[in-house]
Motif scaffolding. Structure first.
Motif, short mmCIF file in Angstrom:
data_model
loop_
_atom_site.label_atom_id
_atom_site.label_comp_id
_atom_site.label_asym_id
_atom_site.label_seq_id
_atom_site.Cartn_x
_atom_site.Cartn_y
_atom_site.Cartn_z
N ALA A 100 0.83 -1.21 0.00
CA ALA A 100 0.00 0.00 0.00
C ALA A 100 0.87 1.26 0.00
CB ALA A 100 -0.93 0.00 1.21
N LEU A 101 1.95 1.23 0.76
CA LEU A 101 2.89 2.35 0.77
C LEU A 101 3.52 2.53 -0.61
CD1 LEU A 101 3.80 4.30 2.99
CD2 LEU A 101 5.72 2.78 3.42
N MET A 102 3.77 1.43 -1.30
CA MET A 102 4.36 1.49 -2.65
C MET A 102 3.36 2.04 -3.67
SD MET A 102 7.52 0.77 -2.44
CE MET A 102 7.38 1.71 -0.91
N VAL A 103 2.09 1.79 -3.47
CA VAL A 103 1.07 2.39 -4.35
C VAL A 103 1.15 3.92 -4.22
CG1 VAL A 103 -1.41 2.69 -4.74
CG2 VAL A 103 -0.46 0.40 -4.39
N GLY A 104 1.24 4.39 -2.99
CA GLY A 104 1.40 5.83 -2.76
C GLY A 104 2.68 6.37 -3.37
N ALA A 105 3.77 5.63 -3.22
CA ALA A 105 5.05 6.06 -3.80
C ALA A 105 4.96 6.12 -5.32
CB ALA A 105 6.16 5.10 -3.37
N PHE A 106 4.27 5.17 -5.92
CA PHE A 106 4.09 5.17 -7.37
C PHE A 106 3.32 6.40 -7.82
CE2 PHE A 106 1.39 3.94 -11.02
CZ PHE A 106 2.38 3.77 -11.97
N ILE A 107 2.25 6.71 -7.13
CA ILE A 107 1.45 7.89 -7.48
C ILE A 107 2.27 9.17 -7.34
CG2 ILE A 107 -0.56 9.27 -6.77
CD1 ILE A 107 -1.91 6.54 -6.06
N ASN A 117 11.68 7.20 -11.92
CA ASN A 117 11.76 6.10 -10.94
C ASN A 117 10.39 5.54 -10.55
OD1 ASN A 117 14.60 6.34 -10.81
ND2 ASN A 117 14.40 7.98 -9.31
N ALA A 118 9.39 5.72 -11.39
CA ALA A 118 8.05 5.21 -11.06
C ALA A 118 7.99 3.69 -11.11
CB ALA A 118 7.01 5.80 -12.01
N ALA A 119 8.90 3.07 -11.83
CA ALA A 119 8.88 1.60 -11.92
C ALA A 119 9.34 0.95 -10.62
CB ALA A 119 9.76 1.14 -13.08
N THR A 120 10.15 1.63 -9.84
CA THR A 120 10.71 1.04 -8.62
C THR A 120 9.63 0.54 -7.66
OG1 THR A 120 12.69 2.38 -8.85
CG2 THR A 120 12.29 1.40 -6.69
#
Length: 149
Positions: A100-107, A117-120
């Motif tokens: 869930a944190l990574m979903v936020g980081a992606f957004i 770096n959106a793929a990370t």
């Protein structure tokens, strides 16, 4: 003739069962290795710069327009998630929370950093989803512990 085939079939089933249990053990070891590597990544490479206010982390959060409080909070969540990946009863829940944190980081990567770096975060979500699924049996144990209190 049946006497000679019986031992052979037993041996074959033992070999196939032995290789199956060997594969299961190898899969468990591989999954545990991935968990340790992710825990190290989240603890050292991701959380630590935020928690010590490394200039690169401060600059990134300033660019977003968020204060240092959010930076420290995200760092603490990443560190807690990394540690929880190593605790058997918390592994699945930690993987879900970190996803869930990574979903936020992606957004954030898409909106504030033009996709740089959106793929990370997406790449990190793959092993996290695998851990969450493979360790889902521990969720019942966690639920029992929570209900006891």
């Amino acid at each position: 003739m049946s006497e000679t085939t019986a031992p052979v079939s037993r041996t074959a089933s033992v070999d196939s069962a032995g290789s199956l249990s060997g594969r299961r053990r190898a899969a468990r070891v591989a999954l545990r290795t991935v968990q340790v590597l992710l825990a190290l990544f989240y603890g050292l490479a991701s959380a630590l710069p935020k928690l010590i206010a490394h200039p690169s982390a401060v600059e990134a959060f300033d660019k977003i327009g968020w204060g240092s409080g959010v930076m420290y909070t995200i760092g603490a969540l990443e560190l807690a998630g990394g540690v929880a990946l190593l605790i058997p009863v918390l592994q699945s829940v930690a993987a879900i929370a970190l996803s869930a944190l990574m979903v936020g980081a992606f957004i954030v990567q898409l909106t504030a950093f033009d996709g740089q770096n959106a793929a990370t975060p997406l790449i990190l979500m793959v092993p996290l989803a695998l851990i969450a699924w493979a360790r889902r049996g521990h969720n019942a144990d966690l639920l029992r512990l929570v209900r006891r209190r």
